[in-house]
Write a protein that holds these residues in place. Structure first.
Motif, PDB file in Angstrom:
ATOM      1  N   GLY A  35      58.496  18.286  30.612  1.00 50.45           N
ATOM      2  CA  GLY A  35      59.480  18.006  29.576  1.00 50.45           C
ATOM      3  C   GLY A  35      60.634  18.998  29.596  1.00 50.45           C
ATOM      4  N   ALA A  36      61.706  18.645  28.891  1.00 52.51           N
ATOM      5  CA  ALA A  36      62.855  19.541  28.791  1.00 52.51           C
ATOM      6  C   ALA A  36      62.617  20.609  27.738  1.00 52.51           C
ATOM      7  N   GLU A  37      61.862  20.280  26.696  1.00 53.16           N
ATOM      8  CA  GLU A  37      61.665  21.193  25.572  1.00 53.16           C
ATOM      9  C   GLU A  37      60.377  20.857  24.844  1.00 53.16           C
ATOM     10  N   LEU A 143      59.063  11.249  30.271  1.00 52.36           N
ATOM     11  CA  LEU A 143      57.702  11.754  30.429  1.00 52.36           C
ATOM     12  C   LEU A 143      56.831  10.656  31.034  1.00 52.36           C
ATOM     13  N   ASN A 144      55.813  11.057  31.791  1.00 52.00           N
ATOM     14  CA  ASN A 144      54.936  10.067  32.415  1.00 52.00           C
ATOM     15  C   ASN A 144      53.570  10.024  31.745  1.00 52.00           C
ATOM     16  N   GLY A 145      52.691   9.176  32.274  1.00 58.99           N
ATOM     17  CA  GLY A 145      51.361   9.023  31.694  1.00 58.99           C
ATOM     18  C   GLY A 145      50.541  10.291  31.749  1.00 58.99           C
ATOM     19  N   LYS A 146      50.742  11.096  32.780  1.00 57.34           N
ATOM     20  CA  LYS A 146      50.018  12.354  32.892  1.00 57.34           C
ATOM     21  C   LYS A 146      50.385  13.285  31.736  1.00 57.34           C
ATOM     22  N   PHE A 151      48.937  16.076  26.688  1.00 54.98           N
ATOM     23  CA  PHE A 151      49.205  16.310  25.271  1.00 54.98           C
ATOM     24  C   PHE A 151      47.992  15.932  24.427  1.00 54.98           C
ATOM     25  N   ALA A 152      47.336  14.842  24.798  1.00 56.41           N
ATOM     26  CA  ALA A 152      46.127  14.424  24.082  1.00 56.41           C
ATOM     27  C   ALA A 152      45.027  15.469  24.224  1.00 56.41           C
ATOM     28  N   ALA A 153      44.921  16.088  25.415  1.00 58.96           N
ATOM     29  CA  ALA A 153      43.908  17.122  25.627  1.00 58.96           C
ATOM     30  C   ALA A 153      44.218  18.369  24.810  1.00 58.96           C
TER      31      ALA A 153
END
Length: 252
Positions: A35-37, A143-146, A151-153
């Motif tokens: 991400g950028a930020e 952002l991609n699926g990874k 983020f979920a983790a």
């Protein structure tokens, strides 16, 4: 679990004890997720307190956000209604085409190179106070699926870290009643089998300003504090300072 993710989780828990570490945690999060930020925010309408940790944002933009743009941020108008601990895809609450038509996007968001399709986690939600963490993509690279999986983790660790930080600011070790320092030391000795020196260090660690500061107040070297802390971890069944603080603040 990936080593970089584990390092980030450790950094998040360290930041819950030492607030100046949050910018580093946010930078690591943004890098890991592509991400950028990455940002952390807290607001309390009762006291008027508003804190934003956005280490890659221009300071002038942050001032203008606090003074003006926060009230015009369409995302914030929806995020406040989300329960604590929930992961939010911003595109689901404000469609990108709608977001891109706002003055907020065109005059504040896009000029910083931020794109749509970010994600957030509500860390605290209430009538007066709220807190959250967000990751925003570069305007040229979504952002991609990874990133969402990462983020979920991180979600349960961010929620717990913020809970620890909040408790540090409002609770004391013990059973909730006023206790003398000697009473608290004796209490920790009975509960966990800590020696007096270990109990004193544990109490100092709970003040949240780091191991070196705690060692200095105890009149011991950082090396000795490290030895004591390892014994404290063993006796309390914890592995890191954040877990220790959480245990001491919540158990009776």
């Amino acid at each position: 679990m990936d080593e970089a993710l584990l390092d980030l989780i450790d950094c998040i828990y360290a930041a819950s004890l030492e607030k100046p570490l949050w910018p580093d945690a946010m930078n690591r999060m943004a890098d890991l997720m592509g991400g950028a930020e990455a940002t952390l925010h807290f607001s309390d309408t009762g006291t008027g307190q508003r804190t934003v940790v956005a280490p890659r944002s221009d300071p002038d933009y942050l001032v203008s956000y606090r003074e003006h743009w926060v009230r015009l941020n369409p995302l914030m108008q929806h995020v406040g209604k989300v329960r604590a601990g929930q992961l939010i895809r911003f595109a689901t609450i404000v469609p990108p085409d709608e977001f891109e038509r706002t003055a907020f996007f065109n005059e504040w968001w896009a000029p910083q190179g931020l794109g749509t399709g970010g994600m957030g986690i509500t860390l605290m939600s209430g009538a007066q106070a709220g807190a959250g963490c967000a990751v925003h993509p570069d305007i040229r690279r979504p952002l991609n699926g990874k990133a969402e999986a990462l983020f979920a983790a991180l979600r349960p660790h961010l929620v717990r870290a913020f809970e620890i930080q909040s408790r540090l600011g409002s609770l004391q070790v013990g059973d909730g009643h006023a206790e003398s320092i000697d009473d608290q030391i004796d209490n920790l000795g009975h509960r966990f089998g800590l020696t007096r020196a270990e109990a004193i260090l544990a109490l100092e660690i709970c003040k949240g300003d780091g191991r070196e500061a705690a060692a200095q107040r105890c009149g011991i070297s950082v090396s000795t504090a490290h030895t004591h802390l390892n014994r404290i971890f063993s006796k309390t069944g914890t592995r890191r300072q954040a877990e220790l603080v959480h245990l001491l603040l919540t158990s009776h």
